[in-house]
Design an enzyme around this catalytic site. Sequence first.
Site, PDB file in Angstrom:
ATOM      1  N   ASN A   1      40.339  40.820  44.243  1.00 20.78           N
ATOM      2  CA  ASN A   1      39.914  40.438  45.598  1.00 20.78           C
ATOM      3  C   ASN A   1      40.011  41.648  46.511  1.00 20.78           C
ATOM      4  OD1 ASN A   1      39.306  38.621  47.825  1.00 20.78           O
ATOM      5  ND2 ASN A   1      41.454  38.837  48.425  1.00 20.78           N
TER       6      ASN A   1
ATOM      7  N   HIS B   1      40.721  42.640  50.386  1.00 19.70           N
ATOM      8  CA  HIS B   1      41.233  42.070  51.638  1.00 19.70           C
ATOM      9  C   HIS B   1      41.175  43.156  52.710  1.00 19.70           C
ATOM     10  CE1 HIS B   1      43.455  39.390  54.253  1.00 19.70           C
ATOM     11  NE2 HIS B   1      44.204  40.433  54.597  1.00 19.70           N
TER      12      HIS B   1
ATOM     13  N   ASN C   1      29.895  43.633  50.661  1.00 21.85           N
ATOM     14  CA  ASN C   1      30.701  44.134  49.539  1.00 21.85           C
ATOM     15  C   ASN C   1      29.934  43.976  48.225  1.00 21.85           C
ATOM     16  OD1 ASN C   1      33.559  45.050  50.307  1.00 21.85           O
ATOM     17  ND2 ASN C   1      33.225  43.263  51.576  1.00 21.85           N
TER      18      ASN C   1
ATOM     19  N   ASP D   1      46.450  36.180  42.152  1.00 27.14           N
ATOM     20  CA  ASP D   1      47.378  35.278  41.451  1.00 27.14           C
ATOM     21  C   ASP D   1      47.363  33.950  42.202  1.00 27.14           C
ATOM     22  OD1 ASP D   1      50.510  36.656  42.810  1.00 27.14           O
ATOM     23  OD2 ASP D   1      48.835  35.587  43.741  1.00 27.14           O
ATOM     24  N   GLU D   2      48.357  33.097  41.958  1.00 25.19           N
ATOM     25  CA  GLU D   2      48.270  31.756  42.536  1.00 25.19           C
ATOM     26  C   GLU D   2      48.522  31.731  44.038  1.00 25.19           C
ATOM     27  OE1 GLU D   2      49.708  29.312  38.548  1.00 25.19           O
ATOM     28  OE2 GLU D   2      50.320  28.677  40.549  1.00 25.19           O
ATOM     29  N   GLY D   3      49.012  32.845  44.548  1.00 23.16           N
ATOM     30  CA  GLY D   3      49.269  32.887  46.008  1.00 23.16           C
ATOM     31  C   GLY D   3      48.027  33.305  46.772  1.00 23.16           C
TER      32      GLY D   3
ATOM     33  N   ASP E   1      46.527  36.336  48.680  1.00 21.99           N
ATOM     34  CA  ASP E   1      46.664  37.792  48.909  1.00 21.99           C
ATOM     35  C   ASP E   1      48.015  38.322  48.428  1.00 21.99           C
ATOM     36  OD1 ASP E   1      45.153  37.209  52.156  1.00 21.99           O
ATOM     37  OD2 ASP E   1      44.194  37.538  50.212  1.00 21.99           O
TER      38      ASP E   1
ATOM     39  N   GLY F   1      27.640  39.439  52.275  1.00 25.79           N
ATOM     40  CA  GLY F   1      27.456  40.126  51.005  1.00 25.79           C
ATOM     41  C   GLY F   1      27.407  41.633  51.080  1.00 25.79           C
TER      42      GLY F   1
ATOM     43  N   ARG G   1      37.967  17.300  44.801  1.00 30.72           N
ATOM     44  CA  ARG G   1      38.146  18.748  44.728  1.00 30.72           C
ATOM     45  C   ARG G   1      38.265  19.195  43.266  1.00 30.72           C
ATOM     46  NH1 ARG G   1      38.510  22.744  48.466  1.00 30.72           N
ATOM     47  NH2 ARG G   1      38.300  24.697  47.344  1.00 30.72           N
TER      48      ARG G   1
HETATM   49  C1  GRF Z   1      34.486  40.634  55.608  1.00 35.50           C
HETATM   50  O1  GRF Z   1      35.327  40.220  56.674  1.00 35.50           O
HETATM   51  C2  GRF Z   1      35.273  41.497  54.692  1.00 35.50           C
HETATM   52  O2  GRF Z   1      36.228  42.250  55.410  1.00 35.50           O
HETATM   53  C3  GRF Z   1      35.960  40.522  53.808  1.00 35.50           C
HETATM   54  O3  GRF Z   1      35.040  39.430  53.674  1.00 35.50           O
HETATM   55  C4  GRF Z   1      34.163  39.415  54.801  1.00 35.50           C
HETATM   56  C5  GRF Z   1      32.728  39.318  54.409  1.00 35.50           C
HETATM   57  O4  GRF Z   1      32.363  40.443  53.696  1.00 35.50           O
HETATM   58  N1  GRF Z   1      36.271  41.123  52.529  1.00 35.50           N
HETATM   59  P1  GRF Z   1      30.897  40.540  53.008  1.00 35.50           P
HETATM   60  O5  GRF Z   1      30.010  41.290  53.985  1.00 35.50           O
HETATM   61  O6  GRF Z   1      30.399  39.123  52.759  1.00 35.50           O
HETATM   62  O7  GRF Z   1      31.105  41.308  51.754  1.00 35.50           O
END
Ligand code: GRF
Length: 210
Positions: free
Chosen positions: A119, A121, A25, A158-160, A162, A23, A77
């Site tokens: 998202n 990445h 981010n 989107d559906e893909g 990344d 967490g 699922r």
């Molecule tokens: C990390 O590898 C980050 O690069 C990617 O998700 C992973 C976990 O990040 N976005 P976080 O610390 O849970 O935000």
Amino acid sequence: MEQPVQNRSAEPFRLVVLVSGGGTNLQAIIDAIEDGAIQNAKIACVISNNPEAYALERAKKHGIKACCIRPADFSEREAYDAALLSALQEETPDLIVLAGFLVIVPKIIIHAFEGRIINIHPSLIPSFCGKGYWGLHVHEAALARGVKVSGATVHVVDEGTDTGPILLQKAVEVREDDTPESLQRRIMEEAEWKLLPQAIRMFVETEGKA
Ligand code: GRF
């Protein structure tokens, strides 16, 4: 059926953040809201697929509603997908943020919130992304390829995997003595934790709520 974006200019922009791990981010978003870098927005709910995710603790420490919806708790699922969709709809989000969320987002959710899921990445897409490129695997591949620059990307989901439109990117130097862990850390510190709040602020300002 796409969910209407609620025109609630008086109310704060509603974020739902999906997490799976530490967490950091999510923490960057919480800090940006609390220190005013992101105005007129609130995290309505944090949802994890993993009950052990420290991200849930971070949410609770800041008085943010947090819940866990685990795929393993559903026999099919499709039932998990439906449960996640209704949990999201209940929060009437203006934007859904995948912050280290490791579950593939079901198509029903992509369609219900078209263009309003982003998202982060940990590479410069289109490098080192797609199936199998998550967490440390991304940085192991970058080091194995010998790139001198890596970084992070915020894109629309989107559906893909990344593959959605790129919103923001930030380059980060790769050092000779980098390990996957040291490169991951630098990309998080210098790129991810800056880009995600910046992308959210762009949405809030575009929706005219800032
Ligand atoms: C990390 O590898 C980050 O690069 C990617 O998700 C992973 C976990 O990040 N976005 P976080 O610390 O849970 O935000």
